[in-house]
Design a protein around this motif. Structure first.
Motif, mmCIF file in Angstrom:
data_model
loop_
_atom_site.group_PDB
_atom_site.id
_atom_site.type_symbol
_atom_site.label_atom_id
_atom_site.label_comp_id
_atom_site.label_asym_id
_atom_site.label_seq_id
_atom_site.Cartn_x
_atom_site.Cartn_y
_atom_site.Cartn_z
ATOM 1 N N GLY A 218 0.816 -1.209 0.000
ATOM 2 C CA GLY A 218 0.000 0.000 0.000
ATOM 3 C C GLY A 218 0.848 1.257 0.000
ATOM 4 O O GLY A 218 1.811 1.390 -0.741
ATOM 5 N N GLY A 219 0.468 2.211 0.844
ATOM 6 C CA GLY A 219 1.203 3.468 0.929
ATOM 7 C C GLY A 219 0.810 4.437 -0.172
ATOM 8 O O GLY A 219 -0.204 4.283 -0.862
ATOM 9 N N ARG A 236 9.094 7.875 -5.697
ATOM 10 C CA ARG A 236 9.120 8.178 -4.269
ATOM 11 C C ARG A 236 7.899 7.546 -3.624
ATOM 12 O O ARG A 236 6.769 7.795 -4.050
ATOM 13 N N VAL A 237 8.132 6.711 -2.629
ATOM 14 C CA VAL A 237 7.048 5.994 -1.959
ATOM 15 C C VAL A 237 7.038 6.401 -0.489
ATOM 16 O O VAL A 237 8.084 6.423 0.160
ATOM 17 N N ARG A 238 5.844 6.699 0.010
ATOM 18 C CA ARG A 238 5.709 7.144 1.392
ATOM 19 C C ARG A 238 4.751 6.253 2.166
ATOM 20 O O ARG A 238 3.783 5.724 1.602
ATOM 21 N N ALA A 239 5.029 6.121 3.439
ATOM 22 C CA ALA A 239 4.078 5.482 4.347
ATOM 23 C C ALA A 239 2.885 6.403 4.539
ATOM 24 O O ALA A 239 2.993 7.621 4.414
ATOM 25 N N ARG A 240 1.757 5.813 4.859
ATOM 26 C CA ARG A 240 0.567 6.610 5.172
ATOM 27 C C ARG A 240 0.572 6.885 6.675
ATOM 28 O O ARG A 240 0.496 5.956 7.478
ATOM 29 N N ILE A 241 0.671 8.160 7.043
ATOM 30 C CA ILE A 241 0.762 8.549 8.451
ATOM 31 C C ILE A 241 -0.466 9.368 8.814
ATOM 32 O O ILE A 241 -0.799 10.343 8.137
ATOM 33 N N LYS A 252 0.119 3.676 8.990
ATOM 34 C CA LYS A 252 -0.847 2.666 8.574
ATOM 35 C C LYS A 252 -0.337 1.770 7.446
ATOM 36 O O LYS A 252 -0.713 0.601 7.346
ATOM 37 N N ASP A 253 0.441 2.314 6.538
ATOM 38 C CA ASP A 253 1.047 1.540 5.449
ATOM 39 C C ASP A 253 2.532 1.831 5.445
ATOM 40 O O ASP A 253 2.974 2.875 5.929
ATOM 41 N N ILE A 254 3.306 0.907 4.871
ATOM 42 C CA ILE A 254 4.746 1.120 4.800
ATOM 43 C C ILE A 254 5.188 1.136 3.340
ATOM 44 O O ILE A 254 4.527 0.543 2.483
ATOM 45 N N ILE A 303 5.092 18.897 11.687
ATOM 46 C CA ILE A 303 6.535 18.947 11.433
ATOM 47 C C ILE A 303 7.159 17.570 11.635
ATOM 48 O O ILE A 303 8.056 17.161 10.895
ATOM 49 N N THR A 304 6.669 16.819 12.609
ATOM 50 C CA THR A 304 7.205 15.481 12.855
ATOM 51 C C THR A 304 6.904 14.549 11.691
ATOM 52 O O THR A 304 7.738 13.724 11.310
ATOM 53 N N ILE A 305 5.716 14.674 11.084
ATOM 54 C CA ILE A 305 5.391 13.860 9.908
ATOM 55 C C ILE A 305 6.376 14.150 8.784
ATOM 56 O O ILE A 305 6.914 13.241 8.149
ATOM 57 N N ASP A 306 6.633 15.431 8.530
ATOM 58 C CA ASP A 306 7.621 15.791 7.506
ATOM 59 C C ASP A 306 9.003 15.264 7.860
ATOM 60 O O ASP A 306 9.753 14.808 6.987
ATOM 61 N N ALA A 307 9.354 15.342 9.137
ATOM 62 C CA ALA A 307 10.664 14.856 9.568
ATOM 63 C C ALA A 307 10.770 13.342 9.390
ATOM 64 O O ALA A 307 11.827 12.825 9.028
#
Length: 868
Positions: A218-219, A236-241, A252-254, A303-307
């Protein structure tokens, strides 16, 4: 003695055979070159790179062939499958076992039973003796056909194995593959099952297609640089936060290629290095992925999500490299071309199967006709008096002569031999009507086959549609296609250090804890310093950096900051005049020295102020008492100066000696308000004019966000704020005097309500729900326009005909508190609500179809609304 010497010399000379051996000697270097090339070719063709025809590496193909040989509909121990496969694959059981697990985890060709591991957590599978597998129905349908398979001898010559399997599906793109050979590698990412089939249908219809990978983990993924999977492309693949609350983030996804274990380790590592600040990380993964990240006190969730994206494996970059084997050569192809070749191969295989079936039907019809003639014309009786076998065959042949012109080919001796094998019992029970029916069915099928051959494209389209209908359920896209913003690591890095300065000795750094504290900072930051002599430069922060003595200003440097302005006054050493200037520092070369003054000897800065939003200021200038100036104390407003480049000399403030310049009054920003835009494609704020203009912001201005779930939230205009674009219904600059006008559906009473209210709360980043909290309640219309109107479509009367009426919001209800329920919109059954006038929010102008938008989720038919 001479003769003996001659004889000895003659004996030492090599004969002809020995000369031939010497000339055939290969140097060691040559052997190395040839052997290495052979080895590289072998690894590429036989180990690492898949064939384009079936999308399988040799080991995978041999596993599938072995499983087909073993297939009886029941599960087999993987250990047994490995043993069967070793008859074809000479590289050991470990490589076969790993390949089987890899195929099984892709959940397409193999049905699994037991513990096969988990690609999300990185858990390995159980031993082969414990787990079981069998071919899936999909594999049995699309992968195998002995009649269209090209065969070759196995490595020991004892058995036959397929060169490639006749796969009638883009299996290579569906499963993906990764392999490293000698001097060559391949990495084809998995694509969505349904999208691939739809792509095949589009290609057969002559349309161009664009396909993107879809990952089982997912993600979210940004495919803007995918470039059809060719070398040099990037995903570019991102986790769902998600935000659980202000103190908790939920992953939720990696990203594809990572595991929950590795992701957690990367978060802990980033925390240990001070890049982010988290209190605790908990892995709650079970059926679904959930990693709980508990934030340290005072840390912003946004900011933590971006970090997390910037410093951990919550965002990864994947470099595809689509390489396949075509005609025994590695070829680099875009995925669209691979898909087209797969479609062509499928069409050829379908055509070959039809041709084979056509031949089978024609042979069956021919023999059925021969059998009917043989029995109905009693030719079998003519052979009763024949004394020899040759006479029997000749008699049958003569009996068939009148009928031979009706057959599509000549009647051979083998055909006659088959007639002699017909048993008496079959002849005695022969039913002419039944035989005609069977032949008619075969002729109908033959016509259908011939029609499909003439319309092979339509037949292939129908084949793919049947695959989609049969196997497409539950294979919807899991990876969300998104556009990502580029996160600056310097912007989101946690302040894990403190900046200090020793002005006397000229050092700055975060390791000088006994010296003067400047500000909190990150170890990724750059620092800008200004010295009294007019020199300024930007340096990378470190434990201790020498920057020169007599520093008058030090701060964190932000590249391309077009709002910060420096107001300066300096003494020009050449003329003795005091100059004033306003300038910006947006981009510099690190460690290079620049000069605020004109560079003359004796020049120095008399006054310097850095203004973050380009504010002007008024300063009080005191001249030297001994100067000849008539006015020795006066004010100067920097607003009189234009903001110019950093190399500009500036304007003359005074030609007399200056004793002191002091700050007196802060002025307005020279740039006006900061224009903030909202890019709804990524849900982020920006100042780059991307998306819709929200407004011009000053100081404590805030943003109003109204969500589709019926809640509103106030936020500041920091560019690090994140918004879920799919949930945002309205976003604008907050004006406390603006009335919010709303129509919403109440799930409890199954009625529409209208309300108008002012936003009275001022708490930032806290959602306030202003509609009823029933699970089926839903926001229909929202606007902050001055005189909005709505159009209501409803049913009334016995005929249940639709009627439409237009209302002003202020006629329906007065302004009340945001917690008020509101008034019932209509006593009749409302079917549509539309904002028709005065709306500046384009998203609110859409029609609200009751039947389409409200999912009542009611179980009893009697409770359901008759909306239409």
């Amino acid at each position: 003695m001479e003769e003996n010497n001659e004889n000895n010399e003659h004996e030492d000379q090599p004969n002809g055979e020995e000369k031939a051996k010497i000339t055939n000697v290969i140097p060691v270097s040559g052997m190395y070159e040839n052997w290495f090339l052979d080895y590289a070719s072998y690894v590429i063709l036989e180990r690492a790179v898949p064939a384009n025809e079936d999308g399988l590496k040799p080991v995978q193909r041999r596993i599938m062939h072995a499983m087909k040989e073993m297939d009886d509909g029941r599960f087999n121990k993987v250990a047994n499958i490995i043993g069967q496969t070793m008859q074809y694959h000479p590289h050991g059981d470990a490589s076969i076992g790993d390949a089987i697990v890899n195929l099984g985890q892709k959940d397409l060709l193999i049905e699994t039973q037991g513990n096969w591991g988990d690609i999300r957590t990185g858990d390995s599978s159980a031993a082969p003796r414990y787990i079981e597998a069998r071919l899936s129905k999909f594999a049995l349908d699309v992968v195998f056909n002995p009649q269209t398979t090209e065969w070759q001898l196995s490595y020991d010559g004892r058995k036959k194995e397929p060169v490639t399997l006749p796969v009638k599906f883009p299996l290579l793109l569906a499963q993906g593959v990764e392999g490293i050979a000698v001097g060559l590698s391949t990495k084809i990412l998995p694509h969505n099952f349904i999208e691939l089939i739809n792509g095949c249908i589009s290609i057969l219809k002559g349309k161009e297609v664009e396909i993107y990978p879809d990952f089982p983990t997912g993600g979210m993924a940004d495919f803007s640089e995918y470039n059809q999977g060719l070398r040099g492309s990037r995903i570019r693949v991102r986790a769902r936060i998600e935000e659980g609350d202000k103190r908790v983030l939920l992953i939720k996804d990696i990203p594809f290629g990572t595991t929950t274990t590795g992701l957690i380790e990367s978060i802990i590592k980033a925390n240990d290095k001070g890049k982010i600040k988290v209190k605790k990380v908990v892995d709650n993964t079970a059926k679904d992925v959930e990693i709980e990240v508990q934030l340290a006190p005072g840390q912003s969730p946004d900011i933590t999500i971006d970090a997390l994206y910037a410093f951990t494996d919550c965002e990864v970059s994947i470099a595809p490299n689509a390489c396949v084997i075509i005609e025994d050569k590695p070829i680099f192809l875009p995925v669209n071309e691979i898909l087209k070749k797969n479609v062509d191969d499928t069409v050829q295989l379908l055509q070959a199967e039809l041709e084979i079936r056509k031949g089978e039907l024609m042979e069956k019809i021919l023999f059925s006709s021969l059998e009917k003639i043989f029995i109905e014309n009693r030719i079998y009786r003519d052979i009763e008096e024949c004394e020899t076998w040759e006479a029997v065959l000749s008699t049958i042949d003569k009996g068939l002569d009148p009928f031979k012109p009706q057959f599509y080919r000549e009647i051979t001796q083998d055909d006659i031999l088959k007639l002699t094998e017909i048993k008496i019992k079959r002849i005695s029970k022969f039913d002419s009507f039944k035989a005609d029916e069977i032949m008619r069915k075969m002729e109908d099928e033959l016509k259908e086959v011939e029609h499909n051959l003439l319309h092979i494209t339509d037949y292939a389209i129908a084949y793919f549609k049947k695959l989609l209908e049969k196997y497409g359920k539950g294979r919807e896209r899991q990876t969300e296609i998104r556009s990502f913003d580029v996160i600056s690591a310097n912007t989101v890095a946690a302040n894990n250090q403190k900046l200090y300065i020793n002005r006397a000795e000229g050092f700055i750094g975060y390791g000088m804890k006994k010296d003067e504290f400047v500000c909190d900072c990150s170890d990724l930051d750059d620092v800008i310093i200004f010295r009294r002599d007019g020199i300024y430069k930007v340096v990378k922060i470190d434990e201790k950096v020498f920057v020169g003595k007599d520093v008058i200003h030090v701060d964190i440097f932000h590249k391309n900051d077009e709002r910060k302005v420096y107001n300066a006054a300096y003494l020009d050493g050449k003329t003795g005049r005091t100059m004033v200037k306003r300038f910006q520092v947006t981009s510099v070369t690190r460690d290079r020295e620049y000069d605020v003054t004109k560079g003359a000897k004796g020049s120095k800065i008399l006054y310097l102020a850095a203004r973050a939003n380009g504010e002007s200021e008024v300063v009080n200038v005191k001249l030297s008492p001994s100067s000849r100036a008539r006015v020795k104390v006066f004010d100067f407003d920097f607003a009189e100066l234009e903001i110019k480049g950093r190399g500009a000399g500036g304007n003359i403030l005074t030609k007399y000696p200056v004793k002191k310049i002091e700050f007196k009054l802060l002025g307005e920003s020279s740039f006006g308000g900061l224009k903030i835009y909202y890019d709804k494609s990524i849900g982020r704020l920006n100042t780059d004019e991307r998306g819709d203009l929200i407004g011009s912001f000053h100081g404590d201005d805030t943003i109003l966000v109204v969500n589709k779930d019926g809640s509103y939230e106030l936020s500041n205009y920091e560019l690090t704020n994140r918004f879920d674009a799919e949930k945002v219904e309205l976003i604008q600059k907050f004006d406390p005097k603006k009335v919010v006008s709303v129509v919403y559906f109440d799930g409890a009473s199954k009625t529409y309500f209208v309300k108008r209210f002012l936003i009275e709360t001022r708490t930032l980043n806290k959602p306030f729900v202003f509609i009823s909290e029933h699970k089926n309640s839903q926001l229909s219309v929202v606007t902050t326009d001055k005189d909005p109107q709505i159009e209501i479509e409803y049913r009334k009367g016995k005929g249940r005909e639709k009627e439409t009426t237009m209302y002003d919001f202020d006629m329906l209800i007065d302004v009340k508190g945001w917690k008020a329920i509101g008034n019932k919109l209509s006593q009749y059954e409302v079917t549509k609500v539309k904002l028709v006038a005065g709306s500046k929010n384009e998203e609110s102008k859409k029609d609200f179809e009751v039947g389409d938008s409200v999912d009542l989720n009611l179980k009893d038919d009697e409770d359901q609304l008759n909306l239409f």
